[in-house]
Design a protein around this motif. Sequence first.
Motif, PDB file in Angstrom:
ATOM      1  N   VAL A 116       0.946  -1.089   0.233  1.00  0.00           N
ATOM      2  CA  VAL A 116      -0.094   0.035  -0.079  1.00  0.00           C
ATOM      3  C   VAL A 116       0.798   1.214   0.106  1.00  0.00           C
ATOM      4  N   SER A 117       1.647   1.506   0.975  1.00  0.00           N
ATOM      5  CA  SER A 117       2.553   2.664   1.007  1.00  0.00           C
ATOM      6  C   SER A 117       3.887   2.116   1.332  1.00  0.00           C
ATOM      7  N   GLY A 118       4.097   0.985   1.709  1.00  0.00           N
ATOM      8  CA  GLY A 118       5.638   0.505   2.259  1.00  0.00           C
ATOM      9  C   GLY A 118       5.849   0.941   3.350  1.00  0.00           C
ATOM     10  N   VAL A 119       4.951   1.575   4.134  1.00  0.00           N
ATOM     11  CA  VAL A 119       5.684   2.273   5.422  1.00  0.00           C
ATOM     12  C   VAL A 119       6.093   1.140   6.641  1.00  0.00           C
ATOM     13  N   TRP A 120       5.450  -0.042   6.368  1.00  0.00           N
ATOM     14  CA  TRP A 120       5.810  -0.889   7.302  1.00  0.00           C
ATOM     15  C   TRP A 120       7.137  -1.967   6.781  1.00  0.00           C
TER      16      TRP A 120
END
Length: 302
Positions: free
Chosen positions: A254-258
Amino acid sequence: MSIINQNKLPLSSHRYFHPRPSPRVITRVHCLITTSSKPKVEPNRLVIESPSVPPTQFLATSKTPPQANDPSLKSTWLHRVWLASGCTTVLISLAKSLVGASSMHIWVEPTVAGLVGYVMADLGSGVYHWGIDNYGSASTPIFGNQIEAFQGHHKWPWTITKRQFANNLHALARTVTFIVLPINLLFDDPTFLGFVGMFSGCIMFSQQFHAWAHGTKSRLPPLVAALQDLGIIVSRSQHGAHHRAPYNNNYCIVSGVWNEVLDNHKVFEALEMLLFFKLGVRPRSWTEPNSDWSEEIGDQFQ
């Protein structure tokens, strides 16, 4: 009669001979050894070999990549209907959240809930992606088709950019419709619906974010490229690392923030160890990728 004295050798069980030296034969032996390079093992990484548990078999995929006119890449009217249904369901959640927030004069809680839904959708996409990448097969109930599709995606990742929009999103849109529509009918809390709407919307469109992450910047819409650069949706460079050996990182799409958090803390490796010790099941990422897993560079049709 004359007697001729002769020197006689004493009787002995040993005879000493000095044979002529045999000619020397020089030969050359050529050995052909084929080796394959393997990634270096980290000294602090635990490697477990269990002969009693066979490695997970890789899924058999098609021998040839899909062609430009392949009907499996085209959108059908049924795909479009499901996409419209999923989008409508998400919009109902967000609209009810906005109306409820306006009538109750609360904005902070629904806004924060929406942001939490966006962040948690990235985590959910990573957990799901990790699961179908590493476990199950085409015959697995419910998820078999998606597992097989993701294995084909690993072999020909560029084909996702050729899928038409509704074709790419209809499966997730159908799931969102079945799960979220009853929630819309049963609940009116604007904070809860703000979370549900944002979470389900990001999950549904994660496959499109995924497709954009495989595109070239020059061919992407400027707004999409800007969102990737800002880290709002998963970037091309971050997701590109997932398609390089050892294929066991950067699962979130989705965002790759994780991704950094999960990879640095080896969360998925810990889950793999737990499943191995409890169930004796090895993930595909533990086995050196073969041709059915790794990317095949071929004719990437325009």
